[in-house]
Design a protein around this motif. Structure first.
Motif, PDB file in Angstrom:
ATOM      1  N   MET A 179      15.670  34.092  18.220  1.00 19.34           N
ATOM      2  CA  MET A 179      16.029  35.347  17.566  1.00 19.34           C
ATOM      3  C   MET A 179      14.767  36.190  17.411  1.00 19.34           C
ATOM      4  SD  MET A 179      18.064  35.899  13.956  1.00 19.34           S
ATOM      5  CE  MET A 179      16.854  34.914  13.057  1.00 19.34           C
ATOM      6  N   VAL A 180      14.803  37.399  17.989  1.00 18.30           N
ATOM      7  CA  VAL A 180      13.656  38.303  17.955  1.00 18.30           C
ATOM      8  C   VAL A 180      14.052  39.566  17.196  1.00 18.30           C
ATOM      9  CG1 VAL A 180      11.863  39.418  19.321  1.00 18.30           C
ATOM     10  CG2 VAL A 180      13.068  37.432  20.250  1.00 18.30           C
TER      11      VAL A 180
ATOM     12  N   ARG B  63      14.721  50.554  23.311  1.00 17.81           N
ATOM     13  CA  ARG B  63      15.436  49.278  23.344  1.00 17.81           C
ATOM     14  C   ARG B  63      15.912  48.918  21.934  1.00 17.81           C
ATOM     15  NH1 ARG B  63      12.067  45.374  27.585  1.00 17.81           N
ATOM     16  NH2 ARG B  63      11.205  47.055  28.869  1.00 17.81           N
ATOM     17  N   PRO B  64      16.915  48.061  21.834  1.00 17.19           N
ATOM     18  CA  PRO B  64      17.357  47.604  20.506  1.00 17.19           C
ATOM     19  C   PRO B  64      16.213  46.907  19.772  1.00 17.19           C
ATOM     20  CG  PRO B  64      18.962  47.017  22.193  1.00 17.19           C
ATOM     21  CD  PRO B  64      17.749  47.502  22.918  1.00 17.19           C
ATOM     22  N   ASP B  65      16.319  46.863  18.431  1.00 15.16           N
ATOM     23  CA  ASP B  65      15.270  46.228  17.631  1.00 15.16           C
ATOM     24  C   ASP B  65      15.584  44.774  17.303  1.00 15.16           C
ATOM     25  OD1 ASP B  65      17.282  46.528  15.827  1.00 15.16           O
ATOM     26  OD2 ASP B  65      16.181  47.831  14.448  1.00 15.16           O
ATOM     27  N   SER B  66      16.507  44.178  18.048  1.00 19.93           N
ATOM     28  CA  SER B  66      16.778  42.751  17.874  1.00 19.93           C
ATOM     29  C   SER B  66      17.307  42.183  19.180  1.00 19.93           C
ATOM     30  CB  SER B  66      17.792  42.500  16.749  1.00 19.93           C
ATOM     31  OG  SER B  66      19.059  43.017  17.098  1.00 19.93           O
TER      32      SER B  66
ATOM     33  N   TRP C  54      21.495  33.212  28.351  1.00 19.37           N
ATOM     34  CA  TRP C  54      22.299  34.391  28.071  1.00 19.37           C
ATOM     35  C   TRP C  54      21.817  35.001  26.760  1.00 19.37           C
ATOM     36  CZ3 TRP C  54      23.620  29.457  27.071  1.00 19.37           C
ATOM     37  CH2 TRP C  54      24.169  29.139  25.828  1.00 19.37           C
ATOM     38  N   ASP C  55      22.008  36.315  26.580  1.00 19.97           N
ATOM     39  CA  ASP C  55      21.578  36.966  25.351  1.00 19.97           C
ATOM     40  C   ASP C  55      22.539  38.092  24.983  1.00 19.97           C
ATOM     41  OD1 ASP C  55      20.995  39.167  26.942  1.00 19.97           O
ATOM     42  OD2 ASP C  55      18.830  38.935  26.818  1.00 19.97           O
ATOM     43  N   ASP C  56      22.291  38.715  23.825  1.00 22.43           N
ATOM     44  CA  ASP C  56      23.175  39.792  23.382  1.00 22.43           C
ATOM     45  C   ASP C  56      22.801  41.141  23.991  1.00 22.43           C
ATOM     46  OD1 ASP C  56      20.854  40.128  21.971  1.00 22.43           O
ATOM     47  OD2 ASP C  56      21.795  40.241  19.990  1.00 22.43           O
ATOM     48  N   TRP C  57      21.845  41.162  24.921  1.00 21.30           N
ATOM     49  CA  TRP C  57      21.597  42.343  25.752  1.00 21.30           C
ATOM     50  C   TRP C  57      22.423  42.286  27.036  1.00 21.30           C
ATOM     51  CZ3 TRP C  57      15.576  43.394  25.769  1.00 21.30           C
ATOM     52  CH2 TRP C  57      15.171  43.742  24.461  1.00 21.30           C
TER      53      TRP C  57
ATOM     54  N   ALA D 148      21.610  42.471  34.866  1.00 19.71           N
ATOM     55  CA  ALA D 148      20.919  43.546  34.162  1.00 19.71           C
ATOM     56  C   ALA D 148      21.336  43.620  32.702  1.00 19.71           C
ATOM     57  CB  ALA D 148      21.199  44.887  34.845  1.00 19.71           C
ATOM     58  N   ALA D 149      20.417  44.111  31.845  1.00 20.26           N
ATOM     59  CA  ALA D 149      20.748  44.389  30.454  1.00 20.26           C
ATOM     60  C   ALA D 149      21.774  45.511  30.395  1.00 20.26           C
ATOM     61  CB  ALA D 149      19.492  44.782  29.687  1.00 20.26           C
ATOM     62  N   ASP D 150      22.585  45.522  29.332  1.00 19.70           N
ATOM     63  CA  ASP D 150      23.647  46.526  29.249  1.00 19.70           C
ATOM     64  C   ASP D 150      23.097  47.943  29.099  1.00 19.70           C
ATOM     65  OD1 ASP D 150      22.689  46.223  26.704  1.00 19.70           O
ATOM     66  OD2 ASP D 150      24.637  45.840  25.763  1.00 19.70           O
TER      67      ASP D 150
END
Length: 440
Positions: A254-255, A283-286, A313-316, A352-354
């Motif tokens: 978690m970043v 970019r998002p801050d998390s 996998w990630d939430d991006w 790719a990131a969303d």
């Protein structure tokens, strides 16, 4: 001191995957975390020099010194010093154009031109990093081993501080090991020129004008920012038989904080594909990343096969697959005392990131987040090479590694208007990696 490089502790080698994810160790430390027998209390050293060079882009040189001391009660101190330098040109994120383009340097002091048809590269990319890692490992009970460590890394515009801990439990006559690890990092960015405002326009014009500094400052929102990273890792290692060992890991990361690259921009193009403006990325801050990892080592009569697979996998909305394989083949003393060669093949594929997009179309509503950084775009990459090692000077090990790396970004489904059909939007990245390692 190594006495026989053909005799490999395969359980120790697999443990590298666990401690490496926590960013705390090397093979020498990993071996100590799964071995309960007392060793020589003298120091053991591993030294290496690595050279990495991309064609017409970034080059890096890295020197590493790892020191390990095993005490009589099986407590282990591991220290690692890394010094590296990076120079060359880095893609700034803008698209190529059929005409000359002008960009402002990240510091705001001066500008640079990119020739027609060329991928925009910022040639001011340079840095020196000094990193120190320390790890203490000790048995808590006959089947319990704990370790803890620290991390300090300093660059010109970046400071990283970290702590980590790990506990391993052996059972089934030490044929099975369960481990749990935790790490926490605090990073601070102080980029030259300050932190750009997300999606603000890059200032371009007469940098010698009396209003330049004031206008440039308006595109900034401060001089520094930070982020934190929390990692959790669960691992299970199983001896299958006297020849085979397997390991399975699950990691959660978690970043939070500043995750934007202050040096990356996006092109704003019209319906003919011509650049009208350049915006700093956002970019998002998390970010939450998860991965599963499986590795297997099989010891043939003399050679060793090492194969692993990782899915991330990630939430991006980034997903990736990594297949990594090494095959260690002894050559016999005719090619050097107890020498071996180890071919290496790694295949990587990423979506790719969303919020990834190679450019923004003029007139459209600006998204909350956007980045043209190819590193979070769709790509495939392959690494192929080999390592050669042998014993020298009374059992010390000397090895050489040479590899070729190719990264191939691909279109993630974006239409390319007008002149963008005539330029290269997704250039490949080719690199050569060389390393010399000496253990004593």
């Amino acid at each position: 001191m190594k006495s026989n490089i053909d005799k490999i502790n395969i359980k120790s080698a697999l443990t590298v995957a666990t401690v490496a994810l926590l960013g705390t160790s090397s093979l020498a430390q990993a071996e100590s975390s799964v071995t309960s027998s007392a060793q020589d209390s003298s120091w053991e050293f591993d030294s290496a020099f690595l050279f990495y060079s991309e064609v017409d882009r970034v080059s890096a040189g890295e020197a590493i010194l790892n020191a390990k001391k095993t005490f009589d009660n099986d407590e282990i101190l591991n220290l690692k010093l890394t010094i590296d330098t990076l120079t060359g040109a880095s893609a700034n994120g803008a698209v190529a154009q059929p005409t000359v383009q002008t960009f402002t340097r990240p510091s705001g002091n001066g500008q640079y031109d990119i020739a027609a048809g060329d991928t925009p590269l910022d040639d001011t990319f340079h840095d020196t990093r000094v990193q120190l890692n320390g790890q203490w490992t000790q048995p808590l009970a006959p089947d319990y081993t704990a370790s803890g460590g620290f991390h300090i890394s300093k660059e010109y515009d970046y400071l990283s501080l970290g702590l980590n801990g790990n506990i391993a439990v052996d059972f089934d006559r030490k044929n099975s090991t369960f481990s749990a690890g935790f790490s926490y990092f605090q990073d601070t960015f102080t980029p030259e020129g300050g932190i750009p405002k997300p999606l603000a326009s890059m200032l371009i014009g007469d940098s010698d004008s009396s209003t330049w500094d004031e206008s440039f400052a308006q595109s900034r929102m401060g001089s520094e920012d930070d982020k934190t990273t929390t990692d959790i890792l669960l691992g299970f290692t199983q001896v299958i038989n006297r020849r085979m060992l397997m390991q399975f890991n699950y990691s959660y990361s978690m970043v939070d904080g500043y995750l934007t690259d202050p040096f990356k921009i996006l092109s704003v193009v019209d319906n003919t594909g011509k650049a009208q403006d350049y915006l700093y990325e956002s970019r998002p801050d998390s970010r939450v990343k998860q991965s599963v990892f499986a590795q297997s080592l099989y010891h043939f009569d003399s050679s060793v096969l090492d194969v692993s697979y990782r899915y991330m996998w990630d939430d991006w909305e980034i997903t990736s697959h990594t297949i990594d394989s090494r095959f260690r083949i002894p050559l016999g003393d005719g090619f050097g005392k107890e020498s071996y060669i180890q071919p290496h093949l790694r295949i990587y594929q990423q979506s790719a990131a969303d919020f990834y997009r190679p450019f923004i179309t003029d007139g459209e509503a600006l998204p909350a987040f956007a980045s043209a950084d190819y590193r979070i775009g769709e790509m495939t990459a392959i690494t192929v090479g080999f390592k050669y090692g042998m014993l020298v000077n009374n059992g010390h090990e000397l090895s050489f590694r040479l590899e070729y790396y190719r990264q191939t970004p691909t279109n993630a489904g974006f239409d390319e208007p007008g002149v963008l059909n005539d330029v290269e939007l997704y250039p490949t990245v080719d690199a050569i990696i060389g390393q010399v390692t000496y253990s004593f």
